[in-house]
Design an enzyme around this catalytic site. Structure first.
Site, PDB file in Angstrom:
ATOM      1  N   GLU A   1       0.879  -1.164   0.000  1.00 12.87           N
ATOM      2  CA  GLU A   1       0.000   0.000   0.000  1.00 12.87           C
ATOM      3  C   GLU A   1       0.911   1.207   0.000  1.00 12.87           C
ATOM      4  OE1 GLU A   1      -1.344   3.215   1.880  1.00 12.87           O
ATOM      5  OE2 GLU A   1      -1.853   1.789   3.476  1.00 12.87           O
TER       6      GLU A   1
ATOM      7  N   CYS B   1      -2.521   8.339   3.827  1.00  7.97           N
ATOM      8  CA  CYS B   1      -2.397   7.775   2.483  1.00  7.97           C
ATOM      9  C   CYS B   1      -3.685   7.920   1.699  1.00  7.97           C
ATOM     10  CB  CYS B   1      -1.975   6.312   2.571  1.00  7.97           C
ATOM     11  SG  CYS B   1      -3.078   5.305   3.595  1.00  7.97           S
TER      12      CYS B   1
END
Length: 683
Positions: free
Chosen positions: A256, A295
């Site tokens: 990720e 994020c």
């Protein structure tokens, strides 16, 4: 000076050299020192694969799920300690809540889903059996079993608690031990929570280990049974993923990474609509919560060209009200970045973005901070940029400033809006704000494949919406392309990342023994007593009852119609029923067959069966006519014990057949059956 410790092979380990400093984000003071020098990385892997694996894989899914719940409750009892130290990372109270209690909440979610959606067994059944032979004596069944390795979790600095727990929850539920490696800048908070996990005594020996510092040669020692779950920059992730040992052994590597997430305002969301206000609030929230160090934060705000000025003015006005400074001051709404290195990084990226964008709000080089300053601390101003030609020279599609930074860009058509969204080259999340569902649907159809998650917000759902930037344990967190191409969480999907799917082929009886679930045409056994007179522990999967038969009469059909009020023509009108291409005349009500079946298989006397709480997968497969003789076979299909409740849940397979041995109805019955070893409890 606080020297962070690692937890390896069941013991706390203190390095003696190679230390680096971890700084307080508010004032630059040294909070701790960190080093992993002296750790036996190979030994840690071996310890996890032997001791940790043995202890976890001896537990069923339900036992592991209850373990997660107990751990979550313990961590909640010590949350004040975590909040107190979280301030040093620059987190406000809201930021800390997301990180600390959001992470603990993930444990609770996986505990609940594990008990509801997984069997009380060591094997996960993946889908229904596949019928691959003419007579059903040779079946296929996909199963998932725990990997016999270790999960290496490499986490980012922005969520020192949530980042650890959101990976641990599905990993431990899958029965795989983990080695946690937090980012150095905020590892002191991870270490504190990890200490609490060890203190709890809840986790079995070897199930978790901690590396504070570098991972040394750890990744060079991994095998095909190990897993790496990485969160961080794309550059670092790609470097680790391409390591020769990772490639040679096909080590599972989920990543990720950076994500230039977008949020789109639809043309109908004009300044006089709730959606306009919701959009402005969300962009500002995503810029300032965690100081934009998420994020999932909105990096690109995509709005209709005619709404660019109103949106810019509204966002700037809200940003002007955001007070920046030491989170200990109740007036502060945004703290500093996590470190001086991050402050410098964001400033450099904003300078780069400004080559093709105009700065509408904020000065990245200067900010006034309450009870702090940007020279000692890592404070920075929110920065709103604007690019009027996003299909031309626009670095906002390529450069991420990992802080309170977002870029406005215009579009003329929905096709253009989706094209701009997709220029992020793969994102963790995109959101759409608009009340016209046709507009929203158009964008989703064009852009969903570039996003791991899409959030669709309007006036109808806004109050209960989790918002653009909040990953939920129920839903996948990850995305294609630039976002890393991986997935985490997603409910039970996340558990499967730490398991191997295997296709079994064999006789129904053999597959039933392996899966502890009754398979079609598996051999059954009769019981001396009626199955409903057996306690939970006495029942075995595959035990079956075949009832006497009952002849269905026209009077039965008439009586059920009068009692239920269901006078559908196929049950009541011979000529109309005969014209129906599926019937030859009047047929019995399907729900009468269900009721009649209960009359055949139920034991009326008081016994261990406490309640029938549902039917699953009901199908009427053949019509039942007056004169047909119906017989019921009831088979114990699957069991799941409710520990501490004094009962278990038993799923029964029911097959109703006629005089020609044709199945006319099939379904599962769900019952609660009392234990004979533990008293019943409603708590």
């Amino acid at each position: 000076m606080n020297k962070l410790k690692s937890f390896a092979k069941g013991q706390w380990h203190q390095a003696t050299d190679g230390f680096k400093n971890c700084h307080n984000a508010i004032n630059g003071d040294i909070v701790a020192q960190i080093s992993s020098a002296g750790l036996d990385f190979s030994g840690m892997l071996d310890y996890g694969r032997t001791v940790g694996q043995k202890s976890l894989q001896a537990m069923t899914f339900h036992e592991r799920a209850l373990m997660l719940k107990e751990l979550a409750l313990y961590l909640l009892s010590r949350k004040k300690e975590f909040y107190a130290l979280s301030r040093a990372t620059g987190a406000t109270k809201v930021d800390s809540w997301i990180d600390i209690e959001g992470g603990i909440g993930t444990l609770f979610v996986y505990s609940g889903k594990g008990r509801r959606e997984l069997p009380d067994h060591h094997i996960m059944i993946d889908g229904p059996p596949e019928h691959i032979s003419p007579n059903g004596t040779f079946l296929g069944q996909h199963i998932c079993t725990s990997l016999q390795g270790v999960a290496v979790h490499i986490n980012a600095f922005n969520f020192p608690c949530w980042g650890m727990l959101e990976k641990l929850a599905p990993t431990l539920l899958a029965g795989v031990p983990a080695i946690v490696k937090p980012a150095s800048d905020t590892a002191y908070l991870t270490e504190l929570m990890f200490q609490a996990m060890v203190d709890s005594g809840v986790l079995p020996e070897g199930s978790v280990q901690l590396i504070c510092g570098s991972t040394g040669n750890l990744l060079d020692e991994l095998t095909c049974q190990d897993v790496v779950a990485f969160t961080g920059s794309a550059t670092t992730g790609q470097y680790l993923k391409s390591k020769p040992n990772i490639t040679a052994n096909a080590v599972r590597f989920t990543m990720e990474a950076d994500s230039l997430n977008c949020s789109i305002l639809t043309p109908d969301a004009t300044p006089d609509t709730p959606e306009f206000d919701l959009y402005v609030k969300e962009v500002v929230k995503e810029m300032t919560v965690k100081t934009g160090q998420k994020c999932t934060a909105i990096r690109r705000a995509i709005v209709p060209a005619n709404l660019m000025d109103p949106v810019a003015e509204a966002i700037s006005a809200r940003l002007a009200k955001i007070s920046i400074g030491d989170p200990a001051n109740e007036a502060v709404r945004m703290g500093p970045l996590a470190s001086k290195a991050q402050q410098q990084e964001v400033r450099e990226r904003v300078t780069e973005l400004a080559e093709t964008c105009d700065i509408l709000y904020g000065n990245p080089e200067q900010v006034e901070a309450i009870d702090g300053n940007d020279a000692d601390g890592s404070f920075i101003s929110p920065v709103l940029l604007r690019n009027n030609s996003p299909f031309g020279d626009c670095l906002a599609h390529d450069v991420e400033a990992f802080g309170p930074v977002s870029t406005l860009m215009p579009y003329d058509t929905l096709e253009q809006a989706a094209a701009l969204a997709n220029r992020g080259q793969g994102s963790l999340v995109g959101s759409v704000f608009g009340h016209d569902d046709d507009n929203v649907s158009d964008i989703v159809n064009r852009a969903a494949c570039f996003h791991g998650r899409m959030v669709l917000i309007n006036r109808d759902c806004a109050k209960e919406s989790s918002g653009h930037g909040s990953p939920l344990p129920h839903l996948v967190h990850g995305g294609p392309g630039r976002a890393g191409g991986g997935e985490e969480m997603g409910g039970i999907r996340g558990v499967k990342h730490y398991m191997q799917r295997t296709a079994l082929q064999g006789s129904p009886t053999t597959l039933m023994r392996i899966t502890e679930k009754y398979m079609p045409k598996a051999k059954t056994t009769a019981t001396e007593k009626h199955p409903f007179q057996l306690h939970y522990e006495e029942l075995k999967v595959g035990q079956a009852l075949t009832t006497a038969s009952r002849t269905i009469t026209l009077e039965d059909i008439e009586d059920f119609a009068n009692l239920s009020g269901d006078r559908f023509y196929a049950h009541m009108d011979q000529d109309a029923a005969a014209r129906n291409p599926f019937f030859d005349g009047r047929v019995a009500h399907g729900y009468f067959i269900v009721s009649m079946a209960a009359g055949l298989f139920v034991a009326p006397e008081e016994g261990p069966v406490l309640a029938n709480y549902g039917l699953d997968d009901l199908r009427f497969t053949e019509p039942v006519y007056p004169g047909d003789e119906i017989t019921i076979q009831l088979t114990c299909k699957q069991k799941s014990y409710r520990r501490g409740k004094g009962y278990g849940e038993v799923r029964w397979d029911l097959q109703a057949t006629n005089q020609d041995d044709e199945v006319v109805a099939a379904y599962d019955i769900l019952t609660m059956v009392a234990s004979n070893t533990e008293p019943f409890s409603e708590d």
